[in-house]
Scaffold this motif. Structure first.
Motif, PDB file in Angstrom:
ATOM      1  N   GLU A 176      34.938  40.691  37.531  1.00  0.00           N
ATOM      2  CA  GLU A 176      35.528  39.655  36.795  1.00  0.00           C
ATOM      3  C   GLU A 176      37.047  39.558  37.432  1.00  0.00           C
ATOM      4  N   TYR A 177      37.617  40.834  37.535  1.00  0.00           N
ATOM      5  CA  TYR A 177      38.775  41.047  37.859  1.00  0.00           C
ATOM      6  C   TYR A 177      38.893  40.632  39.651  1.00  0.00           C
ATOM      7  N   GLU A 178      37.923  41.242  40.253  1.00  0.00           N
ATOM      8  CA  GLU A 178      37.860  40.756  41.779  1.00  0.00           C
ATOM      9  C   GLU A 178      37.719  39.459  42.002  1.00  0.00           C
ATOM     10  N   HIS A 179      36.869  38.872  41.031  1.00  0.00           N
ATOM     11  CA  HIS A 179      36.721  37.296  41.356  1.00  0.00           C
ATOM     12  C   HIS A 179      38.155  36.606  41.153  1.00  0.00           C
ATOM     13  N   ARG A 180      38.662  36.870  40.234  1.00  0.00           N
ATOM     14  CA  ARG A 180      40.159  36.427  39.758  1.00  0.00           C
ATOM     15  C   ARG A 180      41.055  36.769  40.908  1.00  0.00           C
ATOM     16  N   VAL A 181      41.171  37.797  41.393  1.00  0.00           N
ATOM     17  CA  VAL A 181      41.728  38.107  42.623  1.00  0.00           C
ATOM     18  C   VAL A 181      41.658  37.333  43.797  1.00  0.00           C
ATOM     19  N   SER A 182      40.504  37.167  43.808  1.00  0.00           N
ATOM     20  CA  SER A 182      40.171  36.528  45.242  1.00  0.00           C
ATOM     21  C   SER A 182      40.612  35.198  45.161  1.00  0.00           C
ATOM     22  N   GLN A 224      35.633  40.885  21.413  1.00  0.00           N
ATOM     23  CA  GLN A 224      35.615  42.465  21.239  1.00  0.00           C
ATOM     24  C   GLN A 224      36.840  43.236  21.804  1.00  0.00           C
ATOM     25  N   GLY A 225      37.255  42.584  22.923  1.00  0.00           N
ATOM     26  CA  GLY A 225      38.288  43.206  23.560  1.00  0.00           C
ATOM     27  C   GLY A 225      39.280  42.694  23.951  1.00  0.00           C
ATOM     28  N   TYR A 226      39.952  42.757  24.999  1.00  0.00           N
ATOM     29  CA  TYR A 226      41.277  42.066  25.227  1.00  0.00           C
ATOM     30  C   TYR A 226      41.304  41.713  26.634  1.00  0.00           C
ATOM     31  N   THR A 227      42.441  40.622  26.916  1.00  0.00           N
ATOM     32  CA  THR A 227      42.796  40.415  28.409  1.00  0.00           C
ATOM     33  C   THR A 227      43.970  40.728  28.369  1.00  0.00           C
ATOM     34  N   LEU A 228      44.674  41.362  29.675  1.00  0.00           N
ATOM     35  CA  LEU A 228      46.014  41.609  29.960  1.00  0.00           C
ATOM     36  C   LEU A 228      46.377  40.812  30.782  1.00  0.00           C
ATOM     37  N   ARG A 229      47.497  39.678  30.426  1.00  0.00           N
ATOM     38  CA  ARG A 229      48.044  38.833  31.352  1.00  0.00           C
ATOM     39  C   ARG A 229      49.152  39.557  31.935  1.00  0.00           C
ATOM     40  N   VAL A 230      48.828  39.823  33.308  1.00  0.00           N
ATOM     41  CA  VAL A 230      49.937  40.482  34.190  1.00  0.00           C
ATOM     42  C   VAL A 230      50.407  39.487  35.190  1.00  0.00           C
ATOM     43  N   THR A 231      51.998  39.349  35.282  1.00  0.00           N
ATOM     44  CA  THR A 231      52.492  38.531  36.107  1.00  0.00           C
ATOM     45  C   THR A 231      53.006  39.447  37.432  1.00  0.00           C
ATOM     46  N   MET A 275      43.757  40.426  33.523  1.00  0.00           N
ATOM     47  CA  MET A 275      42.872  41.298  33.802  1.00  0.00           C
ATOM     48  C   MET A 275      42.265  41.779  32.680  1.00  0.00           C
ATOM     49  N   PRO A 276      40.997  42.133  32.780  1.00  0.00           N
ATOM     50  CA  PRO A 276      40.274  42.691  31.804  1.00  0.00           C
ATOM     51  C   PRO A 276      40.738  44.031  31.100  1.00  0.00           C
ATOM     52  N   ALA A 327      49.023  41.640  26.179  1.00  0.00           N
ATOM     53  CA  ALA A 327      47.698  41.709  25.570  1.00  0.00           C
ATOM     54  C   ALA A 327      47.280  40.410  24.896  1.00  0.00           C
ATOM     55  N   VAL A 328      46.004  39.810  25.078  1.00  0.00           N
ATOM     56  CA  VAL A 328      45.515  38.528  24.278  1.00  0.00           C
ATOM     57  C   VAL A 328      44.278  39.266  24.010  1.00  0.00           C
TER      58      VAL A 328
END
Length: 83
Positions: free
Chosen positions: A73-79, A32-39, A1-2, A27-28
Motif C-alpha cells: 500500500e505504501y509503495e502504491h502511494r509513493v509511486s 484497528q490501526g493507524y496511518t502516519l501522515r508524513v510530510t 504511511m501505514p 498519527a490518524v
C-alpha cells in the motif's frame, strides 16, 4: 504511511532527514490501526520505502501478510508522487 510501516521504521537506523520526517508525522486512527501522515519530499518517501524491503520476507525471514500488504500500500502511494 501505514502504521505497520511506521512501527517497523522506528526500530531501524535512519538518515537524519528520514528520522525527522517520521518523528514529525501525525498519527490518524483508521479502524484497528493507524496511518502516519508524513510530510516529506518524494525522495525521502522512496528512501523509507527502500528500507521496508525486509517486510516482504527473504533472507530466511518469514513474511507477515499484514506487513507485506502495508508495504505494498505504501509503495502504491509513493509511486503516485511526482519526482
Amino acid at each position: 504511511m501505514p502504521g505497520k510501516i511506521a512501527d517497523y521504521l522506528r526500530t531501524t537506523e535512519l538518515e537524519p532527514a528520514e528520522r525527522t520526517a517520521l518523528d514529525q508525522g501525525v498519527a490518524v486512527r483508521r479502524g484497528q490501526g493507524y496511518t502516519l501522515r508524513v510530510t516529506a519530499v518524494p525522495a525521502v518517501h522512496r528512501q523509507l520505502l527502500a528500507r521496508c524491503q525486509p517486510l516482504d520476507g527473504g533472507h530466511g525471514v518469514p513474511a507477515v501478510p499484514a506487513q507485506c500488504k502495508a508495504r505494498c500500500e505504501y509503495e502504491h502511494r509513493v509511486s503516485t508522487l511526482t519526482p
